[in-house]
Design an enzyme around this catalytic site. Structure first.
Site, mmCIF file in Angstrom:
data_model
loop_
_atom_site.group_PDB
_atom_site.id
_atom_site.type_symbol
_atom_site.label_atom_id
_atom_site.label_comp_id
_atom_site.label_asym_id
_atom_site.label_seq_id
_atom_site.Cartn_x
_atom_site.Cartn_y
_atom_site.Cartn_z
ATOM 1 C CG HIS A 150 -6.462 2.938 5.883
ATOM 2 N ND1 HIS A 150 -6.624 1.528 5.608
ATOM 3 C CD2 HIS A 150 -7.512 3.381 6.433
ATOM 4 C CE1 HIS A 150 -7.818 1.210 6.103
ATOM 5 N NE2 HIS A 150 -8.531 2.137 6.489
ATOM 6 C CE1 TYR A 156 0.837 3.474 7.894
ATOM 7 C CE2 TYR A 156 -0.192 5.432 8.973
ATOM 8 C CZ TYR A 156 -0.026 4.269 7.953
ATOM 9 O OH TYR A 156 -1.033 4.383 7.066
ATOM 10 N NE ARG A 177 -1.923 1.979 3.020
ATOM 11 C CZ ARG A 177 -1.975 2.137 4.281
ATOM 12 N NH1 ARG A 177 -2.441 1.335 5.162
ATOM 13 N NH2 ARG A 177 -1.082 3.269 4.863
HETATM 14 C C1 LIG Z 1 -14.201 -5.462 12.928
HETATM 15 C C2 LIG Z 1 -13.434 -4.264 12.723
HETATM 16 N N1 LIG Z 1 -12.307 -3.646 13.438
HETATM 17 C C3 LIG Z 1 -11.601 -2.743 13.108
HETATM 18 C C4 LIG Z 1 -12.032 -1.942 12.130
HETATM 19 C C5 LIG Z 1 -11.069 -0.638 11.850
HETATM 20 N N2 LIG Z 1 -10.425 -0.668 10.584
HETATM 21 C C6 LIG Z 1 -10.575 -0.334 9.383
HETATM 22 S S1 LIG Z 1 -9.603 -0.542 8.258
HETATM 23 C C7 LIG Z 1 -8.692 -1.613 9.389
HETATM 24 C C8 LIG Z 1 -7.482 -2.203 8.636
HETATM 25 C C9 LIG Z 1 -7.629 -3.540 7.921
HETATM 26 O O1 LIG Z 1 -6.531 -3.847 7.083
HETATM 27 P P1 LIG Z 1 -6.666 -4.847 6.221
HETATM 28 O O2 LIG Z 1 -7.522 -6.135 6.486
HETATM 29 O O3 LIG Z 1 -5.183 -5.158 5.807
HETATM 30 O O4 LIG Z 1 -7.199 -4.516 4.825
HETATM 31 P P2 LIG Z 1 -6.659 -3.025 3.848
HETATM 32 O O5 LIG Z 1 -7.321 -1.731 4.766
HETATM 33 O O6 LIG Z 1 -5.036 -2.869 4.070
HETATM 34 O O7 LIG Z 1 -7.095 -2.942 2.496
HETATM 35 C C10 LIG Z 1 -9.197 -1.554 10.459
HETATM 36 C C11 LIG Z 1 -8.533 -2.154 11.482
HETATM 37 C C12 LIG Z 1 -13.035 -2.142 11.432
HETATM 38 N N3 LIG Z 1 -13.526 -1.700 10.286
HETATM 39 N N4 LIG Z 1 -13.654 -3.582 11.664
#
Ligand SMILES: Cc1ncc(C[n+]2csc(CCOP(=O)(O)OP(=O)(O)O)c2C)c(N)n1
Ligand SMILES: [Mg+2]
Length: 352
Positions: free
Chosen positions: A256, A265, A252
């Site tokens: 985000h 970071y 990425r």
């Molecule tokens: C159950 C839950 N916990 C926490 C969050 C907050 N949150 C939003 S995006 C994210 C990171 C997810 O990372 P990843 O699965 O690697 O997907 P990416 O965003 O990198 O595509 C988090 C923790 C959420 N949306 N849902």
């Protein structure tokens, strides 16, 4: 018991660029259709970042650099196959005929940003991490019980593999041999949590062994590699052999979401290096080397995509605002008294 195979693409070779060799099973039209999808997604994403900065859509999850995973997957499916996107794949429905305005409305929090999943076989955009994995497993199992030969693909991030819902969905799909492809976008970040703090596993694809399903690990910046991996998973599923875990490795190299500041970071040098491996540019170079794409084609495809987005934001903004009272509707047949009081309060505030 025989070991479950983990097929790994030679990632180093692909980083050096894909040689100008035609892939089996994809003619020029198919190769160009894939390019058009990549560009539509890229332009959707670029414009969305601009619309956000203009205050025309809300917080937006940027997917620049992830287009190869999304387009590669969709093109490996038939129209009858189901797609379960996360917020990172918010615009994937474009490739199934959803208007850009619908997806833009979703990011505007407008009620018309939701669609009937059965019309396009694309589930709603999932924001709670990994909760769509059991939904996809259940739907895929249901397809098999109905003796349909359709399959489902669930797309989720590296962070999602730490969630209970991922485990439950993957395990259920494997035990019931549900026709499912679990497509992990391993972009190596979950907001600010790096992959090394997410898992002690050497590779995410290794997790598949524990569920008793095969895994394929590919370069997520190489659209043809993703296409081939998902195609193999789909074939496996259609043949009644159950799910496959596909790990598409990328990085990425953008925030985000529009609300994120990764400068505190990330390693800037790494980000610059990764931006140099852009999946759309790499595919365009490959198609040019093959002799099936020229500058004029690139410009035409891009202009069409831009026109689609201009019309999309216009249509979204032309719609009347959503009715705020909808926030109170549809959850309860008989709303509890405090909810009814809140609704009264909303009406009182609006009348002032
Ligand atoms: C159950 C839950 N916990 C926490 C969050 C907050 N949150 C939003 S995006 C994210 C990171 C997810 O990372 P990843 O699965 O690697 O997907 P990416 O965003 O990198 O595509 C988090 C923790 C959420 N949306 N849902
Ligand atoms: Mg991630």
């Amino acid at each position: 018991m025989s070991a479950v195979p983990v097929v790994e693409q030679d990632l180093e070779r692909v980083i050096a660029g894909r040689p100008a060799v035609r892939p089996a099973g994809l003619d020029d039209d198919a190769l160009l259709a894939l390019h058009r999808s990549l560009v539509r997604l890229r332009v959707y994403d670029e414009r969305s970042v601009v619309y956000h900065s203009q205050g025309r859509i809300g917080t937006y999850a940027i997917f620049r650099g992830h287009e190869a995973i999304q387009a590669g997957a969709v093109h490996a499916l038939e129209e009858r196959d189901w797609i379960f996107p996360s917020y990172r794949e918010s615009a994937i429905g474009l490739l199934r005929g959803l208007p850009a305005s619908t997806i833009l409305q979703w990011w505007r929090g407008h009620p018309s940003g939701w669609w009937n999943p059965e019309e396009v076989n694309v589930a709603s955009i999932c924001v709670p991490i990994a909760t769509h994995v059991p939904h996809a497993a259940g739907l895929a199992w249901g397809l098999a019980l109905k003796e349909s030969d359709a399959v489902a693909v669930a797309i989720f991030g590296d962070g999602a593999t730490s969630e209970g819902a991922f485990h439950e969905g993957a395990n259920l799909a494997a035990v019931f041999r549900a026709p499912l492809v679990l497509l992990c976008n391993n972009n190596q970040w979950a907001i600010s949590t790096p992959l090394r703090d997410q898992t002690a596993a050497e590779r995410l694809s290794d997790k598949a062994v524990g569920y008793g399903m095969p895994a394929i690990r590919v370069d997520g910046n190489d659209v043809l590699a993703v296409h081939d991996a998902v195609r193999r998973g789909v074939e496996h599923a259609r043949a009644g052999e159950g799910p496959t875990f596909v790990e598409a490795v990328t990085y990425r190299s953008f925030p985000h979401a529009t609300a994120d500041d990764p400068s505190i970071y990330v390693d800037r040098e790494r980000v610059e290096a990764e931006r140099g491996r852009d999946c759309v540019a790499a595919y365009e170079t490959y198609l040019r080397d093959l002799g099936v794409l020229d500058d004029e084609d690139v410009q035409t495809v891009r202009e069409e995509a831009l026109a689609e987005l201009r019309a999309g934001i216009q249509a979204a903004e032309d719609e009347a605002p959503g009715d705020p009272e909808l926030v109170f509707a549809h959850a309860y047949a008989d709303p509890p008294p405090d909810l009814a009081r809140d609704l009264e309060e909303l009406r009182r505030v609006h009348e002032r």
